[in-house]
Design a protein around this motif. Structure first.
Motif, PDB file in Angstrom:
ATOM      1  N   VAL A  80      70.104   4.040  85.043  1.00 16.79           N
ATOM      2  CA  VAL A  80      69.949   5.322  85.711  1.00 16.79           C
ATOM      3  C   VAL A  80      70.939   6.425  84.725  1.00 16.79           C
ATOM      4  N   ILE A  81      70.474   7.229  84.115  1.00 20.42           N
ATOM      5  CA  ILE A  81      71.371   8.081  83.301  1.00 20.42           C
ATOM      6  C   ILE A  81      71.311   9.433  83.732  1.00 20.42           C
ATOM      7  N   PRO A  82      72.621   9.840  84.108  1.00 23.71           N
ATOM      8  CA  PRO A  82      72.750  11.031  84.880  1.00 23.71           C
ATOM      9  C   PRO A  82      72.602  12.330  83.922  1.00 23.71           C
ATOM     10  N   GLU A  83      72.291  13.538  84.559  1.00 24.05           N
ATOM     11  CA  GLU A  83      72.307  14.877  84.183  1.00 24.05           C
ATOM     12  C   GLU A  83      73.765  15.132  83.520  1.00 24.05           C
ATOM     13  N   ILE A  84      74.146  16.246  83.031  1.00 21.99           N
ATOM     14  CA  ILE A  84      75.413  16.863  82.643  1.00 21.99           C
ATOM     15  C   ILE A  84      76.199  16.711  83.875  1.00 21.99           C
ATOM     16  N   PHE A  85      75.849  16.547  85.191  1.00 24.86           N
ATOM     17  CA  PHE A  85      76.762  16.700  86.244  1.00 24.86           C
ATOM     18  C   PHE A  85      77.230  15.270  86.916  1.00 24.86           C
ATOM     19  N   GLY A  86      76.906  14.370  85.801  1.00 26.32           N
ATOM     20  CA  GLY A  86      77.616  12.937  86.188  1.00 26.32           C
ATOM     21  C   GLY A  86      76.947  12.129  87.407  1.00 26.32           C
ATOM     22  N   VAL A  87      77.786  11.284  87.737  1.00 30.40           N
ATOM     23  CA  VAL A  87      76.981  10.503  88.895  1.00 30.40           C
ATOM     24  C   VAL A  87      77.405  11.052  90.141  1.00 30.40           C
ATOM     25  N   HIS A  88      76.900  12.204  90.473  1.00 32.68           N
ATOM     26  CA  HIS A  88      77.124  12.750  91.794  1.00 32.68           C
ATOM     27  C   HIS A  88      76.164  12.372  92.722  1.00 32.68           C
ATOM     28  N   GLU A  89      76.072  13.072  94.044  1.00 29.41           N
ATOM     29  CA  GLU A  89      75.285  12.445  95.217  1.00 29.41           C
ATOM     30  C   GLU A  89      73.766  12.561  94.643  1.00 29.41           C
ATOM     31  N   GLN A 114      86.164  11.322  78.839  1.00 28.31           N
ATOM     32  CA  GLN A 114      86.298  12.999  78.247  1.00 28.31           C
ATOM     33  C   GLN A 114      86.644  13.865  79.309  1.00 28.31           C
ATOM     34  N   GLY A 115      86.375  13.543  80.684  1.00 23.24           N
ATOM     35  CA  GLY A 115      86.784  14.308  81.619  1.00 23.24           C
ATOM     36  C   GLY A 115      85.978  14.382  83.101  1.00 23.24           C
ATOM     37  N   ASP A 116      86.159  14.999  84.015  1.00 23.16           N
ATOM     38  CA  ASP A 116      85.629  14.965  85.376  1.00 23.16           C
ATOM     39  C   ASP A 116      84.746  16.091  85.483  1.00 23.16           C
ATOM     40  N   VAL A 117      83.428  15.942  85.196  1.00 23.80           N
ATOM     41  CA  VAL A 117      82.494  16.947  85.547  1.00 23.80           C
ATOM     42  C   VAL A 117      82.409  17.528  86.740  1.00 23.80           C
ATOM     43  N   SER A 118      82.566  16.782  87.742  1.00 25.43           N
ATOM     44  CA  SER A 118      82.359  17.046  89.083  1.00 25.43           C
ATOM     45  C   SER A 118      83.202  18.125  89.671  1.00 25.43           C
ATOM     46  N   LYS A 119      84.363  18.331  89.097  1.00 19.85           N
ATOM     47  CA  LYS A 119      85.232  19.499  89.488  1.00 19.85           C
ATOM     48  C   LYS A 119      85.394  20.623  88.641  1.00 19.85           C
ATOM     49  N   LEU A 120      84.539  20.783  87.686  1.00 16.98           N
ATOM     50  CA  LEU A 120      84.364  22.090  87.054  1.00 16.98           C
ATOM     51  C   LEU A 120      83.215  23.088  87.526  1.00 16.98           C
ATOM     52  N   GLU A 121      83.578  24.226  87.745  1.00 22.20           N
ATOM     53  CA  GLU A 121      82.774  25.220  88.498  1.00 22.20           C
ATOM     54  C   GLU A 121      81.680  25.778  87.986  1.00 22.20           C
TER      55      GLU A 121
END
Length: 296
Positions: A80-89, A114-121
């Motif tokens: 399963v390949i995520p969206e730009i928001f990564g492996v969130h809920e 490259q970084g943690d997309v989950s914490k970008l607003e």
């Protein structure tokens, strides 16, 4: 195997920021998608196992979410390949849904280096600070490692491997289906098909994303099901038709379904773009596609 030359594709600032490699997955939903819709689906873990795992690559171990039925020995595999928001809920929930119908599902955090997309607003930051810096070659290598991982567990059946992905992951689904011969079927949800969909005269090719699905459509061997929205503002219908024409020149048996009234992100039940009827219909089309091509 991870290609060591990939580091040469990254800007110097990125090559020197290995301390930002993610070691665990995000909890909950990415900040950029808040607030969460009241329609959000939450799938329980009754009868399945669901956990975070580490998938080894040559340079790092990247985190991934893995689900599978509690009972059984060898399961068909869906990457399963995520969206730009990564492996969130939301992506985790998609994996749980797949486990409920008998699959081992693995969702890798492809942005780990490259970084943690989950914490970008906001979405602009997600794209500019992280997603735009991920080379296709790196992502494809990591996806291959996920297939290797599924085999190494002894629980995944490599004769029955599929891939699905959403938005950014939809484009990567097309690419991975062309790249990895062990993939027997794929379902790409509203992934971009051409490099310059709006024919922008100022468009400049991105060396980190050298190919798009339409470039290899005539030579594609793996059957891919494309799931698209007729009111997608980012993927013009003419590009979908061009992709259909290109696929018709080949022998993969791929097809594209367009849901006329659906916008981009119509499967994303946690966002306003969600369209329940189209999402449910497309999900069933995906499962039927996998079954028809021996991945069930």
């Amino acid at each position: 195997m991870f290609d060591h030359h990939l580091t040469s594709l990254l800007p110097d600032t990125e090559r020197s920021r290995r301390e930002f490699v993610l070691t665990s997955l995000a909890a909950g939903f990415a900040l950029a998608v808040q607030p969460i819709s009241a329609q959000t689906i939450s799938t329980d873990t009754k009868g399945i196992t669901a956990d975070e795992v580490k998938v080894p690559a040559a340079d790092i171990e990247f985190p991934a979410y893995r689900t599978m039925p509690e009972q059984g020995k060898r399961f068909p595999v869906v990457i399963v390949i995520p969206e730009i928001f990564g492996v969130h809920e939301h992506i985790k929930d998609v994996c749980r849904r797949l486990a409920k119908v008998g699959y081992m599902a693995i969702a890798p955090e492809l942005f780990a280096r490259q970084g943690d997309v989950s914490k970008l607003e906001n979405i602009g930051e997600v794209i500019s600070k992280v997603v735009s810096k991920v080379p296709d070659a790196q992502a494809l290598s990591d996806l291959t490692r996920c297939v290797d991982y599924a085999a190494a567990t002894g629980r995944g059946d490599l004769k029955r491997v599929a891939v699905t992905g959403f938005c950014w992951g939809g484009r990567m689904t097309w690419l991975f289906a062309a790249h990895e011969p062990r993939v027997k079927a794929a379902a790409a949800w509203y992934g971009s098909l051409v490099a310059n969909p709006r024919n922008n005269p100022d468009f400049k090719p991105d060396p980190l994303r050298p190919k798009f699905p339409i470039d290899f459509a005539p030579t594609l061997a793996t059957p891919v099901l494309g799931l698209y929205g007729g009111k997608d503002q980012g993927i013009p219908l003419e590009t979908v038709e061009h992709m259909r024409e290109a696929l018709a020149k080949g022998k993969s048996g791929s097809k594209i379904i367009v849901y006329p009234d659906a916008p981009h992100g119509f499967h994303a039940d946690y966002r306003p773009s969600y369209r329940k009827d189209e999402a449910q219909a497309a999900w069933q089309e995906m499962l039927a596609w996998f079954k028809a091509h021996g991945v069930a």
